[in-house]
Design a protein around this motif. Structure first.
Motif, PDB file in Angstrom:
ATOM      1  N   GLY A 121       9.804   4.576 -11.229  1.00 41.48           N
ATOM      2  CA  GLY A 121       8.527   5.231 -10.972  1.00 41.48           C
ATOM      3  C   GLY A 121       7.431   4.222 -10.681  1.00 41.48           C
ATOM      4  O   GLY A 121       6.606   4.427  -9.783  1.00 41.48           O
ATOM      5  N   VAL A 122       7.412   3.112 -11.436  1.00 35.56           N
ATOM      6  CA  VAL A 122       6.432   2.058 -11.175  1.00 35.56           C
ATOM      7  C   VAL A 122       6.693   1.432  -9.807  1.00 35.56           C
ATOM      8  O   VAL A 122       5.758   1.109  -9.066  1.00 35.56           O
ATOM      9  CB  VAL A 122       6.478   0.991 -12.280  1.00 35.56           C
ATOM     10  N   GLU A 123       7.965   1.267  -9.445  1.00 34.11           N
ATOM     11  CA  GLU A 123       8.295   0.695  -8.142  1.00 34.11           C
ATOM     12  C   GLU A 123       7.810   1.602  -7.017  1.00 34.11           C
ATOM     13  O   GLU A 123       7.217   1.132  -6.031  1.00 34.11           O
ATOM     14  CB  GLU A 123       9.807   0.476  -8.048  1.00 34.11           C
ATOM     15  N   ILE A 124       8.052   2.887  -7.136  1.00 33.13           N
ATOM     16  CA  ILE A 124       7.604   3.830  -6.112  1.00 33.13           C
ATOM     17  C   ILE A 124       6.080   3.846  -6.034  1.00 33.13           C
ATOM     18  O   ILE A 124       5.492   3.790  -4.945  1.00 33.13           O
ATOM     19  CB  ILE A 124       8.151   5.242  -6.405  1.00 33.13           C
ATOM     20  N   ALA A 125       5.432   3.892  -7.192  1.00 36.20           N
ATOM     21  CA  ALA A 125       3.965   3.884  -7.206  1.00 36.20           C
ATOM     22  C   ALA A 125       3.409   2.595  -6.609  1.00 36.20           C
ATOM     23  O   ALA A 125       2.346   2.608  -5.973  1.00 36.20           O
ATOM     24  CB  ALA A 125       3.454   4.070  -8.633  1.00 36.20           C
ATOM     25  N   SER A 126       4.126   1.484  -6.784  1.00 41.64           N
ATOM     26  CA  SER A 126       3.668   0.196  -6.261  1.00 41.64           C
ATOM     27  C   SER A 126       3.619   0.180  -4.739  1.00 41.64           C
ATOM     28  O   SER A 126       2.937  -0.660  -4.148  1.00 41.64           O
ATOM     29  CB  SER A 126       4.576  -0.932  -6.759  1.00 41.64           C
ATOM     30  N   CYS A 127       4.341   1.091  -4.100  1.00 46.21           N
ATOM     31  CA  CYS A 127       4.352   1.176  -2.639  1.00 46.21           C
ATOM     32  C   CYS A 127       3.220   2.044  -2.097  1.00 46.21           C
ATOM     33  O   CYS A 127       3.076   2.167  -0.875  1.00 46.21           O
ATOM     34  CB  CYS A 127       5.684   1.745  -2.162  1.00 46.21           C
ATOM     35  N   ALA A 161       1.907  -5.693  -7.558  1.00 53.74           N
ATOM     36  CA  ALA A 161       1.074  -4.500  -7.701  1.00 53.74           C
ATOM     37  C   ALA A 161       0.408  -4.406  -9.072  1.00 53.74           C
ATOM     38  O   ALA A 161      -0.773  -4.083  -9.178  1.00 53.74           O
ATOM     39  CB  ALA A 161       1.906  -3.247  -7.444  1.00 53.74           C
ATOM     40  N   VAL A 162       1.163  -4.677 -10.139  1.00 54.77           N
ATOM     41  CA  VAL A 162       0.610  -4.519 -11.490  1.00 54.77           C
ATOM     42  C   VAL A 162      -0.017  -5.798 -12.016  1.00 54.77           C
ATOM     43  O   VAL A 162      -0.769  -5.780 -12.992  1.00 54.77           O
ATOM     44  CB  VAL A 162       1.680  -4.024 -12.492  1.00 54.77           C
ATOM     45  N   GLY A 163       0.300  -6.938 -11.370  1.00 58.05           N
ATOM     46  CA  GLY A 163      -0.158  -8.227 -11.864  1.00 58.05           C
ATOM     47  C   GLY A 163       0.947  -8.918 -12.637  1.00 58.05           C
ATOM     48  O   GLY A 163       1.763  -8.268 -13.310  1.00 58.05           O
ATOM     49  N   GLU A 164       0.989 -10.235 -12.550  1.00 55.45           N
ATOM     50  CA  GLU A 164       2.089 -10.975 -13.167  1.00 55.45           C
ATOM     51  C   GLU A 164       2.116 -10.813 -14.680  1.00 55.45           C
ATOM     52  O   GLU A 164       3.183 -10.654 -15.273  1.00 55.45           O
ATOM     53  CB  GLU A 164       1.988 -12.461 -12.810  1.00 55.45           C
ATOM     54  N   GLY A 186      -6.092  -2.966 -13.040  1.00 55.25           N
ATOM     55  CA  GLY A 186      -6.200  -2.961 -11.588  1.00 55.25           C
ATOM     56  C   GLY A 186      -5.073  -2.278 -10.847  1.00 55.25           C
ATOM     57  O   GLY A 186      -5.016  -2.348  -9.616  1.00 55.25           O
ATOM     58  N   PHE A 187      -4.189  -1.574 -11.560  1.00 57.21           N
ATOM     59  CA  PHE A 187      -3.071  -0.913 -10.885  1.00 57.21           C
ATOM     60  C   PHE A 187      -3.456   0.465 -10.357  1.00 57.21           C
ATOM     61  O   PHE A 187      -2.961   0.888  -9.316  1.00 57.21           O
ATOM     62  CB  PHE A 187      -1.888  -0.786 -11.848  1.00 57.21           C
ATOM     63  N   LEU A 188      -4.314   1.153 -11.069  1.00 57.82           N
ATOM     64  CA  LEU A 188      -4.682   2.514 -10.701  1.00 57.82           C
ATOM     65  C   LEU A 188      -6.029   2.551  -9.995  1.00 57.82           C
ATOM     66  O   LEU A 188      -6.925   1.759 -10.296  1.00 57.82           O
ATOM     67  CB  LEU A 188      -4.728   3.407 -11.943  1.00 57.82           C
ATOM     68  N   SER A 189      -6.152   3.498  -9.065  1.00 57.72           N
ATOM     69  CA  SER A 189      -7.426   3.711  -8.380  1.00 57.72           C
ATOM     70  C   SER A 189      -8.369   4.530  -9.242  1.00 57.72           C
ATOM     71  O   SER A 189      -9.569   4.235  -9.331  1.00 57.72           O
ATOM     72  CB  SER A 189      -7.192   4.443  -7.053  1.00 57.72           C
ATOM     73  N   ARG A 190      -7.843   5.581  -9.872  1.00 54.01           N
ATOM     74  CA  ARG A 190      -8.645   6.461 -10.719  1.00 54.01           C
ATOM     75  C   ARG A 190      -7.767   7.060 -11.814  1.00 54.01           C
ATOM     76  O   ARG A 190      -6.569   7.248 -11.629  1.00 54.01           O
ATOM     77  CB  ARG A 190      -9.267   7.602  -9.907  1.00 54.01           C
TER      78      ARG A 190
END
Length: 274
Positions: A121-127, A161-164, A186-190
């Motif tokens: 899910g994180v991988e898909i969201a990262s795209c 996407a999520v930061g190191e 910084g991963f989410l817009s809102r």
């Protein structure tokens, strides 16, 4: 009637009617939309089709039934994860094929995230370009509990996407994070209240769809060119480069006792012994 396991695309209808928004729904009933191998292949096909759809102006991707995606469908894993060649095929073709199709898509992608957003899910969201989450959403990649690492290209994508630091916490201590925490990182817009998520996500997609579609596609191409990490540019990350030079195969762990124990323990509903 929707099938129990699928990734489907359909035109979204809002106040503006069919405004070029394509709603992509990930569904795996009873498993919090965990991604199966067929679902990865369907995801790839869906985004390849969207890329060629001149009417598509925005994609809204979501999970069904109160979760985004809880990771991979672990019930499948014993069938292929313990063989290096089969494991490589899964990650490099099924998984990366889908993620690459999303990354290559010039149509803006909005993620509507609620419930579990773990691993896959994180991988898909990262795209995705814009990520909107409900307050109650949870994020992580606790695969250390299952005895295996994240595949190199997927790890590079997620870390970008999520930061190191967050990626290290997710992968090394199996840390999970709340939506407000991921917003601060910084991963989410809102982040919006759970009951406002649908309206906020669809409203955002509809607003994007009202803007110039050619400009959006060109902007995505430019941003991709400006921030293209090596793995997303057709060049392999260091682990795969080393492999090509005869160094360790990043999928050689497939038959290991630790890998087997992690999967077996999960399916047996017992703590793993590493």
């Amino acid at each position: 009637m929707a099938t129990a396991t699928e990734v489907v695309a359909a035109r979204a209808a809002g106040e503006a009617g069919d405004a070029g928004v394509v709603r992509v729904t990930v569904r795996n009933s009873g498993r919090l939309n965990a991604m199966s191998r067929p679902m990865w292949r369907q995801l790839r096909s869906v985004f390849l089709a969207i890329q060629q759809d001149a009417r598509a102006r925005c994609v809204l991707i979501e999970g069904a039934g109160g979760a985004f995606c809880a990771g991979g469908d672990i019930s499948e894993y014993p069938a292929f994860r313990f063989d290096p060649a089969a494991l490589r095929d899964f990650h490099e073709n099924d998984v990366w094929g889908a993620l690459q199709a999303m990354l290559d898509c010039d149509v803006p992608i909005v993620a509507r995230i609620d419930g579990a957003c773990m691993g896959a899910g994180v991988e898909i969201a990262s795209c995705c370009d814009i990520r909107i989450a409900a307050t109650g959403a949870r994020f992580g990649a606790p695969i250390a509990r299952l005895g295996f690492p994240m595949a190199p290209r997927e790890a590079q994508l997620v870390a970008g996407a999520v930061g190191e630091l967050t990626a290290r916490q997710m992968l090394l201590e199996a840390a999970t994070f709340t939506a407000p925490e991921m917003l601060a990182r910084g991963f989410l817009s809102r982040v919006v209240p759970d009951d406002r998520l649908e309206a906020e996500a669809l409203g955002t997609a509809l607003r994007v769809a009202t803007l110039a579609p050619q400009a959006a596609r060109l902007n995505k191409q430019t941003l991709r060119a400006l921030k293209m990490p090596p793995a997303l540019d057709g060049k392999a990350p260091k682990a795969i480069e080393n492999e090509a030079k005869g160094a360790a195969d990043p999928y050689a762990y497939a038959p290991s006792a630790e890998h087997r124990e992690g999967i077996t323990a999960f399916l047996a509903k017992r703590p793993p012994v590493f």
